[in-house]
Design an enzyme around this catalytic site. Sequence first.
Site, PDB file in Angstrom:
ATOM      1  N   ASP A   1       0.838  -1.205   0.000  1.00  0.00           N
ATOM      2  CA  ASP A   1       0.000   0.000   0.000  1.00  0.00           C
ATOM      3  C   ASP A   1       0.869   1.250   0.000  1.00  0.00           C
ATOM      4  OD1 ASP A   1       0.823  -0.513   2.745  1.00  0.00           O
ATOM      5  OD2 ASP A   1      -0.608   1.045   3.351  1.00  0.00           O
TER       6      ASP A   1
ATOM      7  N   GLU B   1       0.125  -1.093   5.634  1.00  0.00           N
ATOM      8  CA  GLU B   1       1.173  -0.703   6.575  1.00  0.00           C
ATOM      9  C   GLU B   1       1.116   0.784   6.873  1.00  0.00           C
ATOM     10  OE1 GLU B   1       5.252   0.715   7.760  1.00  0.00           O
ATOM     11  OE2 GLU B   1       3.979   1.299   6.071  1.00  0.00           O
TER      12      GLU B   1
END
Length: 411
Positions: A83, A178
Amino acid sequence: MIQKDLLIKRFVSYVTIDTQSDENSSTTPSTQEQWDLAHKLHQELLDMGLSEVSIDDNGYIMATLPATVDKPLPTIGFIAHYDTTPDFSGTNVNPQIIENYNGKDIVLNEEADIILSPDDFDELLDYKGQTLITTDGTTLLGADDKAGITEIMEAALYLKSHPEIEHGPIRIGFTPDEEIGRGAHKFDVEKFGAEWAYTMDGSQIGELEFENFNAAGVKVFVKGKSVHPGYAKGKMINSIHIAQDFISSLPRLETPEHTSGREGFFHLNGIHGDVEETVLEYILRDHDKEHFEARKEVLNNLAAEINSQYGLELISIEIKDQYFNMREKIEPVMHIVELAEKAMRAVDVEPIIKPIRGGTDGSQLSFMGLPCPNIFAGGHNFHGRFEYVPVESMIKATEVIIKIAELAAKK
């Protein structure tokens, strides 16, 4: 050793997929777009011929590069997140490739006059003569952490193609979310099955980190009383003014823009409200656990003091711990840091051992039973339009992964 053109092609194919995470979402991954890259990575691992390739219902990807020797060796892992931060646009990323960087200003976007300059970012001069990948000035790049993913994939491909290199079992893990602090929340450490691992999620070449901030998120709720302003004397309580008093009472120099190294901070990163109610959003960070807890007390004591001044419970505080300093979990197994340090020097990279002014999946994973130091991925200026990554740094990170695998087999 590593084919530069293929590495660039792989990296560009990853960063051009929008994978911003969303802290307001309750799903995992937090955005549907992350699945696009997750499925691509899953398929690439299958195509590479790795074993135990899996992707679960929450987007966690795992795979195994089998050992090339029969002797018992520890299973080690390499982990990265796919991400990108929601703090800056990751939509329609258009990477620019700057060959043989000349040490001068780089025009990212001529129309908007957006320039990446060594006058602002002097570390650029360290990469004179190298190949840089930059943004076009309108988005972030996504080297955090798609550079790490690229390096792990390239290292796995190289090791798979060179079975003469002796190594033990290598586990690969890619995680969602994350950037919003949830990357390790649903990571199955037992399934991963590694004795230890490394996150490839650091910044400049040479970074090797095994300590990070203790972190908490804070919401400060300030109540007021709305009364017609023409008749408000002695009646109105303006929550915005009270919030202003709260903000100005905190140590002004203990903020991100005034701290470095192991210095902690109070960071006001959001505010919204009106006369009736104002909400302040803070993050607390400190490497020292006692100082971290003291920062919480500062907030609680300040709220109590202001409430006593008014004789009313106007301020309430909600504090949620996010992650803790992984140093206490790494120190008993410092040989895994020493191994990475030795691998860096073996490929002519000088280790830069310093605390992370942030957190990684590794900090949470270390507390979940998987000791997990952090290694450089090579990028700079993460989370914004001035992000860039030197290709040569990515190649060196890939070589470090390969060398760690090789050295671990010789212990």
